[in-house]
Design a protein around this motif. Structure first.
Motif, PDB file in Angstrom:
ATOM      1  N   SER A 104      49.415   3.492  -9.957  1.00 50.08           N
ATOM      2  CA  SER A 104      49.312   4.791 -10.473  1.00 50.08           C
ATOM      3  C   SER A 104      48.292   5.698  -9.739  1.00 50.08           C
ATOM      4  O   SER A 104      48.423   6.980  -9.643  1.00 50.08           O
ATOM      5  N   LEU A 148      56.687  -4.341 -17.391  1.00 43.91           N
ATOM      6  CA  LEU A 148      57.257  -3.721 -16.025  1.00 43.91           C
ATOM      7  C   LEU A 148      58.239  -5.219 -15.414  1.00 43.91           C
ATOM      8  O   LEU A 148      59.278  -4.906 -14.795  1.00 43.91           O
ATOM      9  N   THR A 168      58.393   4.213  -9.264  1.00 43.84           N
ATOM     10  CA  THR A 168      57.826   3.795 -10.364  1.00 43.84           C
ATOM     11  C   THR A 168      56.394   3.501 -10.203  1.00 43.84           C
ATOM     12  O   THR A 168      55.916   2.614  -9.253  1.00 43.84           O
ATOM     13  N   LYS A 169      55.499   3.711 -11.035  1.00 46.00           N
ATOM     14  CA  LYS A 169      53.789   3.700 -10.941  1.00 46.00           C
ATOM     15  C   LYS A 169      53.550   2.522 -12.130  1.00 46.00           C
ATOM     16  O   LYS A 169      54.086   2.773 -13.349  1.00 46.00           O
ATOM     17  N   TYR A 170      52.847   1.623 -11.653  1.00 43.91           N
ATOM     18  CA  TYR A 170      52.154   0.887 -12.814  1.00 43.91           C
ATOM     19  C   TYR A 170      50.700   1.223 -12.992  1.00 43.91           C
ATOM     20  O   TYR A 170      50.060   1.561 -11.966  1.00 43.91           O
ATOM     21  N   HIS A 171      50.266   1.068 -14.187  1.00 47.36           N
ATOM     22  CA  HIS A 171      48.874   1.630 -14.372  1.00 47.36           C
ATOM     23  C   HIS A 171      47.768   0.784 -13.701  1.00 47.36           C
ATOM     24  O   HIS A 171      47.739  -0.620 -13.869  1.00 47.36           O
ATOM     25  N   ASN A 214      51.614  -7.158 -15.419  1.00 46.67           N
ATOM     26  CA  ASN A 214      52.142  -6.127 -16.467  1.00 46.67           C
ATOM     27  C   ASN A 214      53.704  -6.698 -16.947  1.00 46.67           C
ATOM     28  O   ASN A 214      54.584  -6.454 -16.161  1.00 46.67           O
ATOM     29  N   ILE A 253      57.988   0.687  -5.912  1.00 45.58           N
ATOM     30  CA  ILE A 253      56.719   0.304  -7.030  1.00 45.58           C
ATOM     31  C   ILE A 253      55.469   0.445  -6.304  1.00 45.58           C
ATOM     32  O   ILE A 253      55.058   0.040  -5.455  1.00 45.58           O
ATOM     33  N   LEU A 271      49.705  -5.775 -11.391  1.00 44.27           N
ATOM     34  CA  LEU A 271      51.317  -5.676 -11.336  1.00 44.27           C
ATOM     35  C   LEU A 271      51.920  -6.875 -11.950  1.00 44.27           C
ATOM     36  O   LEU A 271      52.631  -6.815 -12.709  1.00 44.27           O
TER      37      LEU A 271
END
Length: 544
Positions: free
Chosen positions: A62, A139, A78-81, A136, A59, A133
């Protein structure tokens, strides 16, 4: 003939089955801090574990820069914005701070003041990533309900935040990073023979060096204990884990994976739940160079110049000094990684400046004869693995100790980033290239590094399998339940000192009493009967 063929096929299949790595199919969650070099460490580990049958998901924010090499589907990224386009560790402000810090060499209070200011700046950036994170919900719900993770591997530099996830998922976790402040982890790497990562000492220290190391390690621990925690991390931690003290997160770690290696550091003790995995960053296949680089080098000998992902911007004066040194070595081609492409004006025929380079592929190329580097762990390991001598300009943290070790073991020459001259760099490059001692020393260490029976990924895989199957309580020593002063036996030495002082005081008191008594007796004898002398008889007589 038919039966012989069947027999050969069966034998071949048996050999394949015996040689194939065991597949455990454990699901592993990886959470590195948003720094390019740490992405490489974690990605290499994820790549190795996935080849051994584990499902690995990493993880990252972005804006994380992940090499295309790791986007081949061997493990999941996996990228989170996040709002920012660049990580706080890769901003021009961070680069400028590090270069100015190395150029100006602040001392004492100024060093601490500027260091804390930079620390707070970086913490603020990572805390923002943490908030993004952990808030989110989509996610987090996916990780909690659509996955079945068995274990997490966290970056020790982001424990403040990322420890939340394995706790929410109710899984065990490993820590993975450079081996600093190991007293936190109950590992007996004492300052008597283990130098600090930010010092130039060897493991054979003088009294003053041992004292400096002891004080430095103690102050570092104290700093970590008294510095305020990031706002969101503190808030979330207090809300979610009210009954747990923050430093208990270190006690609950199942395994510590340290980025260290015997070819780049002195021997250090490990515990049953600690492991050196510095070789995770090497041993991977190299690829042909891009056309532009290959054409530029041609049939010439070349020198690679890179100061890592931290320092992507150098000030104008420094870049021009480098360019001037390189232009005085016309027999060599120089590939210089820098975003300051215009500062050298019209490049000479022997200099190519690029904002990005395939470093491992270049170091694997036989035409590269030397590496000018900042001495980061990844760069130094690749240098040793490919047996490339180095000229090192250490900037900060473990780069200082790595550079000192490399020079002491004849891998190359260390230079002061804040105080060097154009001809000095030119002369050192010639010295390293012409003196065979450097080439032979690093080649020997390369042979040692390559002569490993198991890979780092295989060792970590075994640790994962063991912890998932048997737990971790039997791997942890009682050192984790001790306060720092108990761990280094400071309380014992204090009692011993007080005992010695008490005995000395009693002895002195008794000696003083005896001395006083003897003195009084002597004084009394002198005053009792007066001595008389009979001159006539020539005798002494006493008159009462």
């Amino acid at each position: 003939m038919y039966f012989k063929s069947i027999s050969l096929v069966c034998t071949f299949c048996t050999i394949l089955l015996q040689s194939a790595p065991p597949t455990s199919q454990h699901q592993v969650l990886m959470l590195p801090i948003n720094m390019n070099s740490h992405h490489i460490y974690f990605a290499r580990l994820g790549q190795g574990l996935s080849k051994l049958g584990h499902y690995v998901e990493m993880i990252v924010p972005s804006n994380a820069k992940i090499s295309q090499e790791f986007s081949n589907g061997s493990f999941v990224i996996t990228k989170y914005h996040v709002e920012s386009n660049v990580s706080v560790f890769n901003t021009k402000e961070t680069s400028d701070f590090l270069t100015s810090f190395s150029l100006n060499k602040p001392n004492g209070f100024q060093y601490m003041k500027r260091g804390i200011a930079m620390f707070n700046y970086l913490v603020e950036g990572t805390d923002t990533d943490c908030r993004t994170l952990m808030t989110n919900k989509e996610l987090i719900d996916q990780l909690m309900h659509n996955r079945s993770f068995d274990l997490a591997i966290l970056d020790v530099m982001s424990t403040d935040c990322y420890v939340f996830l394995p706790k929410l998922l109710k899984i065990k976790y490993f820590l993975f990073s450079i081996s600093f402040e190991t007293w936190f982890f109950g590992i007996p790497r004492l300052p008597s023979f283990v130098p600090s990562n930010r010092a130039t000492h060897s493991d054979r220290m003088t009294f003053s060096q041992r004292f400096q190391t002891f004080v430095a390690d103690g102050l570092t621990m104290l700093t970590y204990m008294v510095l305020p925690r990031p706002p969101f991390s503190k808030e979330f931690f207090n809300q979610t884990f009210k009954s747990e003290f923050f430093f208990d997160t270190f006690k609950n770690v199942s395994y510590y994976l340290f980025l260290e290696d015997l070819t780049l550091g002195y021997p250090r003790p490990n515990m049953p739940n600690t492991m050196s995995v510095g070789d995770i960053v090497v041993g991977y296949p190299s690829y042909p160079l891009p056309y532009e680089l290959d054409k530029f080098i041609g049939n010439s000998n070349a020198i690679l110049v890179s100061f890592g992902s931290y320092v992507e911007y150098l000030n104008e004066e420094t870049v021009k000094k480098f360019c001037s040194s390189f232009q005085r070595l016309e027999n060599y081609k120089f590939i210089f990684k820098s975003k300051n492409k215009t500062l050298c004006g019209d490049h000479s025929k022997n200099l190519l400046i690029q904002p990005w380079i395939p470093q491992n592929d270049l170091l694997a190329d036989s035409r590269i004869k030397l590496f000018v580097t900042h001495g980061g762990f990844n760069s130094m390991m690749e240098s040793v693995y490919h047996a490339k001598p180095v000229v090192i300009f250490p900037l900060i943290n473990d780069q200082i100790s790595l550079a000192s070790y490399a020079e002491r073991h004849n891998y190359g020459v260390e230079m002061d980033f804040g105080n060097w001259k154009v001809d000095e760099l030119r002369n050192n490059i010639i010295r390293v290239l012409t003196n065979k001692t450097f080439e032979e020393s690093i080649k020997r260490s390369s042979d040692i590094l390559r002569d490993r029976k198991t890979s780092a990924a295989e060792r970590v895989s075994d640790a994962i399998n063991h912890v998932v199957k048997y737990g971790d309580e039997h791997l942890k020593s009682g050192a984790l339940d001790l306060y720092w002063f108990q761990f280094i036996m400071f309380d014992i030495f204090c009692v011993l000192l007080l005992t010695v002082l008490f005995v000395a005081l009693i002895g002195w008191a008794n000696y003083g009493k005896l001395f006083y008594t003897a003195r009084e007796d002597l004084f009394a004898k002198k005053k009792s009967p007066a001595r008389q002398y009979d001159q006539k008889k020539g005798k002494k007589s006493y008159k009462s």
